[in-house]
Motif scaffolding. Structure first.
Motif, short mmCIF file in Angstrom:
data_model
loop_
_atom_site.label_atom_id
_atom_site.label_comp_id
_atom_site.label_asym_id
_atom_site.label_seq_id
_atom_site.Cartn_x
_atom_site.Cartn_y
_atom_site.Cartn_z
N ALA A 132 0.81 -1.23 0.00
CA ALA A 132 0.00 0.00 0.00
C ALA A 132 0.84 1.27 0.00
CB ALA A 132 -0.93 0.00 1.20
N ARG A 133 2.04 1.21 0.56
CA ARG A 133 2.85 2.41 0.68
C ARG A 133 4.23 2.22 0.05
NH1 ARG A 133 2.70 5.41 6.23
NH2 ARG A 133 1.34 6.99 5.42
N ARG A 134 4.67 3.26 -0.53
CA ARG A 134 6.06 3.26 -1.02
C ARG A 134 6.91 3.85 0.09
NH1 ARG A 134 6.00 1.33 -5.86
NH2 ARG A 134 4.33 1.86 -7.31
N THR A 135 7.84 3.06 0.56
CA THR A 135 8.69 3.50 1.66
C THR A 135 10.15 3.38 1.26
OG1 THR A 135 8.69 1.29 2.63
CG2 THR A 135 7.01 2.81 3.43
N SER A 136 11.01 3.87 2.12
CA SER A 136 12.45 3.78 1.86
C SER A 136 12.90 2.33 1.95
CB SER A 136 13.21 4.64 2.87
OG SER A 136 13.07 4.09 4.16
N TRP A 137 14.07 2.07 1.46
CA TRP A 137 14.60 0.71 1.48
C TRP A 137 14.74 0.21 2.91
CZ3 TRP A 137 18.94 -0.62 4.09
CH2 TRP A 137 19.79 0.41 4.47
N TRP A 138 15.02 1.10 3.88
CA TRP A 138 15.18 0.68 5.27
C TRP A 138 13.86 0.16 5.83
CZ3 TRP A 138 13.54 1.62 10.21
CH2 TRP A 138 14.35 1.14 11.22
N TRP A 139 12.75 0.89 5.57
CA TRP A 139 11.44 0.44 6.05
C TRP A 139 11.02 -0.84 5.36
CZ3 TRP A 139 9.16 1.47 10.33
CH2 TRP A 139 9.36 2.69 10.96
N LYS A 140 11.33 -0.94 4.08
CA LYS A 140 10.99 -2.17 3.35
C LYS A 140 11.77 -3.36 3.91
CE LYS A 140 9.51 -2.20 -0.75
NZ LYS A 140 9.19 -2.06 -2.12
#
Length: 178
Positions: A132-140
């Protein structure tokens, strides 16, 4: 997830610390303290289970209600309300009877928790959040780690539950705890 993990780990660690290897799977039964504290803990467990029960059994009720309800009438019509009450009552009687029949029912609860509760409450929200959300690589990376970690917990829980079901089934007697 952190708050949930802290509460579960706090109960698990303090239960094992206080009672050692002989701790009962339902920690409240290991507590030798005053009876009012044990009764209060059991009452609060019932309140918590009633809420969770309504959430997790709703798909079962819905599937049956779709087949038996009168769709041209109001959802609160006498027929539809009566069917809802009858379905819920029969389901509760069946589940309670099965629970009383099997003295190691807690092992089945553990299996259902490992296969149903953990994926629905811990893995699925993380995966849906990633889509649902595009997040930074760290959150992913953090979300992938959480999904994998909870998947491992779910698999280990299922394996442990199967082990205990097989172990306890060897000395199985109907209604043994009543």
């Amino acid at each position: 997830y952190g708050i949930i993990a802290i509460t579960y780990l706090a109960v698990a660690i303090t239960g094992y610390w206080a009672f050692g290897y002989a701790v009962n799977p339902f920690v409240v039964y290991s507590y030798p303290g005053p009876q009012w504290a044990v009764t209060l803990a059991l009452l609060l467990a019932v309140v918590q289970i009633l809420g969770c029960y309504q959430i997790y059994t709703r798909p079962t009720y819905e599937a049956i209600e779709i087949k038996l309800s009168r769709h041209n009438e109001s959802p609160v019509s006498f027929w539809n309300a009566s069917m809802r009450l009858i379905i819920t009552s029969i389901y509760m009687i069946i589940v309670t009877t099965i629970c009383c029949m099997i003295p190691f029912f807690i092992d089945f609860v553990a299996l259902v928790g490992a296969l149903g509760f953990t994926p629905l409450d811990f893995i699925l929200p993380v995966v849906l959040f990633m889509f649902a959300r595009r997040t930074s690589w760290w959150w992913k990376a953090m979300n992938i780690f959480l999904a994998v970690a909870y998947s491992v917990v779910s698999i280990l829980g299922a394996v442990g539950a199967f082990y205990f079901i097989i172990d306890h089934a060897q000395t199985y007697k109907l209604f043994a705890d009543l």
